[in-house]
Design a protein around this motif. Sequence first.
Motif, mmCIF file in Angstrom:
data_model
loop_
_atom_site.group_PDB
_atom_site.id
_atom_site.type_symbol
_atom_site.label_atom_id
_atom_site.label_comp_id
_atom_site.label_asym_id
_atom_site.label_seq_id
_atom_site.Cartn_x
_atom_site.Cartn_y
_atom_site.Cartn_z
ATOM 1 N N MET A 1 100.095 -17.017 -56.069
ATOM 2 C CA MET A 1 99.261 -16.155 -57.089
ATOM 3 C C MET A 1 97.853 -16.800 -56.648
ATOM 4 N N PRO A 2 96.673 -15.795 -56.623
ATOM 5 C CA PRO A 2 95.433 -16.288 -56.254
ATOM 6 C C PRO A 2 94.709 -17.081 -57.286
ATOM 7 N N LEU A 3 94.012 -18.094 -56.978
ATOM 8 C CA LEU A 3 93.097 -18.843 -57.977
ATOM 9 C C LEU A 3 92.154 -18.018 -58.708
ATOM 10 N N GLN A 4 92.227 -18.146 -60.020
ATOM 11 C CA GLN A 4 91.534 -17.827 -61.024
ATOM 12 C C GLN A 4 90.590 -18.663 -61.695
ATOM 13 N N TYR A 5 89.218 -18.358 -61.708
ATOM 14 C CA TYR A 5 88.309 -19.718 -62.355
ATOM 15 C C TYR A 5 87.560 -18.961 -63.292
ATOM 16 N N SER A 6 87.162 -19.807 -64.297
ATOM 17 C CA SER A 6 86.216 -19.583 -65.290
ATOM 18 C C SER A 6 85.331 -20.517 -65.426
ATOM 19 N N PHE A 7 84.051 -20.196 -66.357
ATOM 20 C CA PHE A 7 83.094 -21.445 -66.338
ATOM 21 C C PHE A 7 82.814 -21.728 -67.958
ATOM 22 N N GLU A 8 82.159 -23.086 -68.033
ATOM 23 C CA GLU A 8 81.839 -22.909 -69.434
ATOM 24 C C GLU A 8 80.351 -23.455 -69.357
ATOM 25 N N ILE A 9 79.618 -22.841 -70.344
ATOM 26 C CA ILE A 9 78.083 -23.122 -70.306
ATOM 27 C C ILE A 9 77.771 -23.343 -71.899
ATOM 28 N N THR A 10 76.531 -23.888 -72.046
ATOM 29 C CA THR A 10 76.084 -23.942 -73.224
ATOM 30 C C THR A 10 74.714 -23.146 -73.660
ATOM 31 N N PRO A 11 74.473 -22.815 -74.526
ATOM 32 C CA PRO A 11 73.435 -21.718 -75.214
ATOM 33 C C PRO A 11 72.027 -21.659 -74.653
ATOM 34 N N ASN A 12 71.735 -23.173 -74.081
ATOM 35 C CA ASN A 12 70.327 -23.500 -73.497
ATOM 36 C C ASN A 12 70.306 -22.987 -72.037
ATOM 37 N N ILE A 13 71.079 -22.248 -71.775
ATOM 38 C CA ILE A 13 71.138 -21.978 -70.096
ATOM 39 C C ILE A 13 69.795 -21.209 -69.871
ATOM 40 N N ASP A 14 69.373 -21.400 -68.658
ATOM 41 C CA ASP A 14 68.176 -20.301 -68.379
ATOM 42 C C ASP A 14 68.586 -19.277 -67.650
ATOM 43 N N ARG A 15 67.801 -18.043 -67.566
ATOM 44 C CA ARG A 15 68.314 -16.817 -66.980
ATOM 45 C C ARG A 15 68.601 -16.976 -65.567
ATOM 46 N N VAL A 16 67.965 -17.729 -64.686
ATOM 47 C CA VAL A 16 68.387 -18.139 -63.395
ATOM 48 C C VAL A 16 69.735 -18.511 -63.040
ATOM 49 N N ASN A 17 69.966 -19.457 -63.853
ATOM 50 C CA ASN A 17 71.341 -20.053 -63.628
ATOM 51 C C ASN A 17 72.455 -19.268 -64.129
ATOM 52 N N LEU A 18 72.158 -18.615 -65.357
ATOM 53 C CA LEU A 18 73.156 -17.599 -65.850
ATOM 54 C C LEU A 18 73.582 -16.589 -65.040
ATOM 55 N N ASP A 19 72.479 -15.912 -64.218
ATOM 56 C CA ASP A 19 72.657 -14.729 -63.100
ATOM 57 C C ASP A 19 73.336 -15.376 -61.831
ATOM 58 N N GLY A 20 73.106 -16.764 -61.569
ATOM 59 C CA GLY A 20 73.752 -17.324 -60.590
ATOM 60 C C GLY A 20 75.254 -17.170 -60.862
ATOM 61 N N LEU A 21 75.546 -17.607 -62.079
ATOM 62 C CA LEU A 21 77.115 -17.889 -62.436
ATOM 63 C C LEU A 21 77.660 -16.389 -62.321
ATOM 64 N N LEU A 22 76.977 -15.414 -62.974
ATOM 65 C CA LEU A 22 77.495 -14.329 -63.067
ATOM 66 C C LEU A 22 77.850 -13.464 -61.667
ATOM 67 N N ASN A 23 77.045 -14.018 -60.674
ATOM 68 C CA ASN A 23 77.247 -13.740 -59.388
ATOM 69 C C ASN A 23 78.438 -14.080 -58.691
#
Length: 255
Positions: free
Chosen positions: A1-23
């Motif tokens: 089975m291929p590896l699946q991954y997820s991320f945890e963030i906190t609400p004070n994340i900035d837009r640049v880092n959130l966009d980077g994680l979405l990518n």
Amino acid sequence: MPLQYSFEITPNIDRVNLDGLLNLNPEFISITDRNHDMDNLLQSIQIADYIHANSSIDVVIHLTGIDKDEKRVQEMIDLMQQHDIHSVLALRGDKLSQNDTAVTFPHADILIEFINQKYPHVNITGTCYLNSSDEEMKWLRQKIEKGCTNLISQFSFDANDYFDYLNQIQIDTPIWFGIMPVIGKSQTQKMLELTHSTAPDELNALMNQHDDEFGEDGVQYTAGMINKIRQVGANHIHLYSLNNAENTKRIINKI
């Protein structure tokens, strides 16, 4: 089975880092916060709205029970529903004081049962703990029996803790193994104290080689640990992103 991954963030994340994680296209992003009142939920919902508008990634909201009654839990889940959020991580949460006795949800399994009865369409994730005692395993089975369909594990800096848990666990519920990136000496020591853990020899050597920031060595250690537990059957990884998209990307690229 291929590896699946997820991320945890906190609400004070900035837009640049959130966009980077979405990518990086994780299976889901969980949003946590130590303060679980309505104001903090609204902040998390703003992030969820942005994620929904810019990706097809699922959002999981952390929801504690020890500080809420049934009415507040329903108010919060109703608000999540209005924003197309249908997944929660149900937690007991930390006691507000040593004198807390009149608590509606003293254990996570009671919160899970309540959510499952009132909102059967909501996806409920629970937590599990490496190095579990028989008592903790009993609570884990109750969480599953009462409606928990996914699990996220406690993190460790020692791959052997994951090996032992995989050998110990006897459930079919998917487990997303929590991985805390190794960033630097002070952060690692703080996390070891928090979890009452002892650093394995390889990590001790890393701390002895650096004054603080580990840089690429920390990325290599974190990715190496993930690759080791993959080899023994772990197919789901939940990476604590620390709101740092670039470091998360470097780890993902090495697994």
